[in-house]
Enzyme design. Structure first.
Site, short mmCIF file in Angstrom:
data_model
loop_
_atom_site.label_atom_id
_atom_site.label_comp_id
_atom_site.label_asym_id
_atom_site.label_seq_id
_atom_site.Cartn_x
_atom_site.Cartn_y
_atom_site.Cartn_z
N HIS A 167 3.13 -3.27 6.75
CA HIS A 167 2.09 -2.30 6.41
C HIS A 167 2.12 -1.16 7.44
CE1 HIS A 167 -0.45 -4.52 3.35
NE2 HIS A 167 0.46 -5.42 3.69
N GLU B 147 1.77 3.68 2.94
CA GLU B 147 2.22 3.13 4.23
C GLU B 147 3.74 2.99 4.18
OE1 GLU B 147 -0.22 -0.37 4.61
OE2 GLU B 147 -2.03 0.83 4.31
N HIS C 166 0.88 -1.16 0.00
CA HIS C 166 0.00 0.00 0.00
C HIS C 166 0.92 1.22 0.00
CE1 HIS C 166 -3.45 -2.49 1.93
NE2 HIS C 166 -3.49 -2.53 0.60
N GLU D 189 1.80 -4.59 10.98
CA GLU D 189 1.47 -3.16 10.89
C GLU D 189 2.42 -2.42 11.83
OE1 GLU D 189 -1.06 -2.19 8.96
OE2 GLU D 189 -2.23 -4.01 8.63
#
Length: 559
Positions: free
Chosen positions: A275, A171, A168, A357
């Site tokens: 991410h 990110e 993404h 994340e």
């Protein structure tokens, strides 16, 4: 990011029901994607919505999602009230226009500086690093991977580990973490005992940026206008073949096709996909909640995830608290998605891959980047080290001592592709397990399976095991008459292979490298229908076995 927490988002528009086309035109006038939030408590409805839009986060009943123009139009047909979330915020995003300006690691590189940095790693450390080109993006930007090893030119029997980040494009914290990790591993080799041992015993692959078009949407000189989607306005983390669904993808994006091919040509044992938008370690499965389907490696994943979180918290006590107190979560328990990379890698390639994340803010202010490195450094290194625990082994022919490609199964444990394979041409395999005692079976085409019972595994090092398989006297036959060229895309072409026979017990698909792409066993039927849209272009083999252990191998080409 796979999922993100909404924090004080600024609403610029609130709308109930469908909007006029003019309003949609206004929303997408300057953007290829928008972010919006809505309310939904029903898990079944969310699962259906996730097939239309790219759900990004869930906090209680508040759902945040991304959409391109078509996706948003489809969402409007559902009649949900929604809030448009401000996409960009003012923050200090300083860019480095030279490699020298990256020395303090408090800037983001321009695209050209990124390329120079990757090249410089190989130039400065020619015996430890090379740079692979995984592929190119839609806009022709390079998708690069640093390969770090003390034996770049020799394919040793050692586990291969893969880090990848920023699929993404907005990110970008992981982007910098991965660049700095490459620099740290290379710069400390020979002086730091732990890093030296890790590089000497592991082939480490690090891809800092897998969606360069999204990251540099605003141009090569800034990341401040980065987008989640790629240049075709597609979410790359909703664009992989789905192991739980036979529904074909309209088009696997160029970036993902390159990643699929690169993975198929290697033997990655363990990986992590970085991410942003939260701080949490997310592990399989994404396509199901844990009440619907639990991973065979659930307990192992919980242990590994907790180690990562605890290592971060040893430096920053409030790290990894944005989603829950444990800092770990099963993907589907957060919310279910389809066509994600994590389930694809775990199921089709038998790679133990988690989604990490790494920052609650997707695009950090430049000055915050050193802080995030400081509390992630040890955790990222330790995570690589997990490949050296559990069980390492070899599979060879009992007479010729030639290495064999074999399926390694932990009895009363493995299912849903949690098992692993020994490597074709090398015979080595790596199975991460928690401490305990296990019964292990190796089975290979043309050989009698062999089982070793009561294998002890500890927490600190790998247990070594050797399988010597005895030929079953029935060599595999290639049925040349059954060769078939199968074209999946463009349509119209068959998307399935249908195989009929007597009491089909199992089948597997493997490529010319010997890598197993798909394996199904314990079947009970006379007809097997194999969906092939998951496969990239290339030459493949299908091995079918009946209940009397008779085998046939067919080969086909996907154009």
């Amino acid at each position: 990011m796979k999922k993100q927490v909404i924090i004080a988002a600024v609403a610029t528009l609130i709308c109930v029901g469908a909007k006029s086309q003019n309003t949609i035109e206004e929303l997408f006038a300057d953007h290829s994607e928008i972010i919006f939030s809505f309310v939904e408590n029903d898990n079944a409805k969310l699962r259906e919505l996730s097939r239309i839009i790219s759900i990004d986060s869930r906090r209680d009943s508040i759902i945040t999602a991304y959409a391109n123009r078509q996706e948003f139009n489809d969402f409007l047909q559902k009649g949900y009230p929604y809030t448009i979330v401000k996409k960009y915020t003012d923050k200090a995003v300083n860019m480095a226009s030279t490699v020298a300006q990256m020395a303090s690691w408090d800037r983001y590189p321009t695209y050209e500086v990124y390329l120079q940095m990757m090249d410089s790693f190989a130039v400065r450390y020619p015996t430890l690093c090379r740079i692979d080109t995984i592929g190119t993006s839609v806009r022709g930007r390079l998708i690069l991977c640093a390969v770090i090893s003390d034996s770049l030119s020799i394919d040793q029997n050692e586990p291969q580990f893969f880090y990848t980040s920023t699929m993404h494009g907005d990110e970008v914290t992981g982007y910098i973490l991965m660049l700095r990790l490459i620099d740290h591993l290379l710069g400390n080799y020979g002086t730091d005992a732990e890093i030296t041992r890790l590089v000497n015993t592991t082939k480490i692959y690090i891809n800092p940026l897998s969606n360069p078009d999204g990251t540099y949407k605003g141009g090569n000189n800034t990341v401040s206008r980065a987008t989640r989607y790629n240049a075709n306005s597609i979410d790359l983390n909703r664009n992989f073949p789905d192991p739980w669904s036979s529904a074909p993808l309209n088009s696997i994006q160029q970036e993902n096709t390159a990643m699929i091919n690169y993975t198929a040509n290697h033997n990655f044992v363990m990986s992590a996909n970085l991410h942003g938008g939260a701080e949490v370690v997310n592990f399989p499965w994404d396509g199901y909640t844990s009440s619907e389907k639990v991973s065979a490696d659930y307990a192992w994943w919980r242990t590994v995830g907790r180690k990562f979180v605890d290592s971060c918290r040893a430096v920053k006590s409030d790290a990894y608290t944005s989603e829950n107190r444990s800092g770990i979560v099963v993907g589907g328990d957060w919310y279910v998605i389809n066509n994600g990379r994590q389930d694809y890698m775990n199921y089709f390639h038998h790679i133990k891959e988690a989604t990490i994340e790494v920052s609650e803010t997707k695009t950090l202010s430049s000055s915050q980047l050193p802080t995030y490195w400081n509390f992630h450094r040890k955790a990222l290194i330790n995570y690589i080290g997990e490949v050296h625990k559990g069980m390492h082994g070899m599979v060879v022919d009992s007479v010729t001592r030639q290495p064999l490609r074999a399926l390694i199964t932990v009895q009363n444990y493995d299912y849903d592709s949690s098992n692993v394979f020994s490597r074709a041409g090398h015979g080595d395999f790596y199975r991460m397990l928690l401490a305990g005692r296990y019964t292990i079976t190796a089975s290979a085409s043309g050989y009698m399976p062999k089982t070793i019972e009561n294998v002890a595994v500890n927490d600190s090092s790998a247990t070594r095991i050797l399988f010597e398989l005895v030929s079953d006297g029935s060599p595999v036959a290639i049925n040349e008459a059954a060769d078939e060229e199968i074209c999946i895309y463009p349509n119209p072409c068959s998307e399935f292979i249908t195989i009929s026979g007597n009491d089909i017990a199992s089948y597997r698909i493997f490529n010319t490298f010997g890598n197993s792409i798909l394996h199904k066993q314990d079947l009970n039927g006379n007809i097997v229908k194999i969906h092939l849209s998951a496969l990239p272009k290339g030459l493949y083999f299908i091995e079918i076995q009946d209940k009397n252990s008779n085998r046939k191998t067919l080969k086909f080409v996907k154009k």
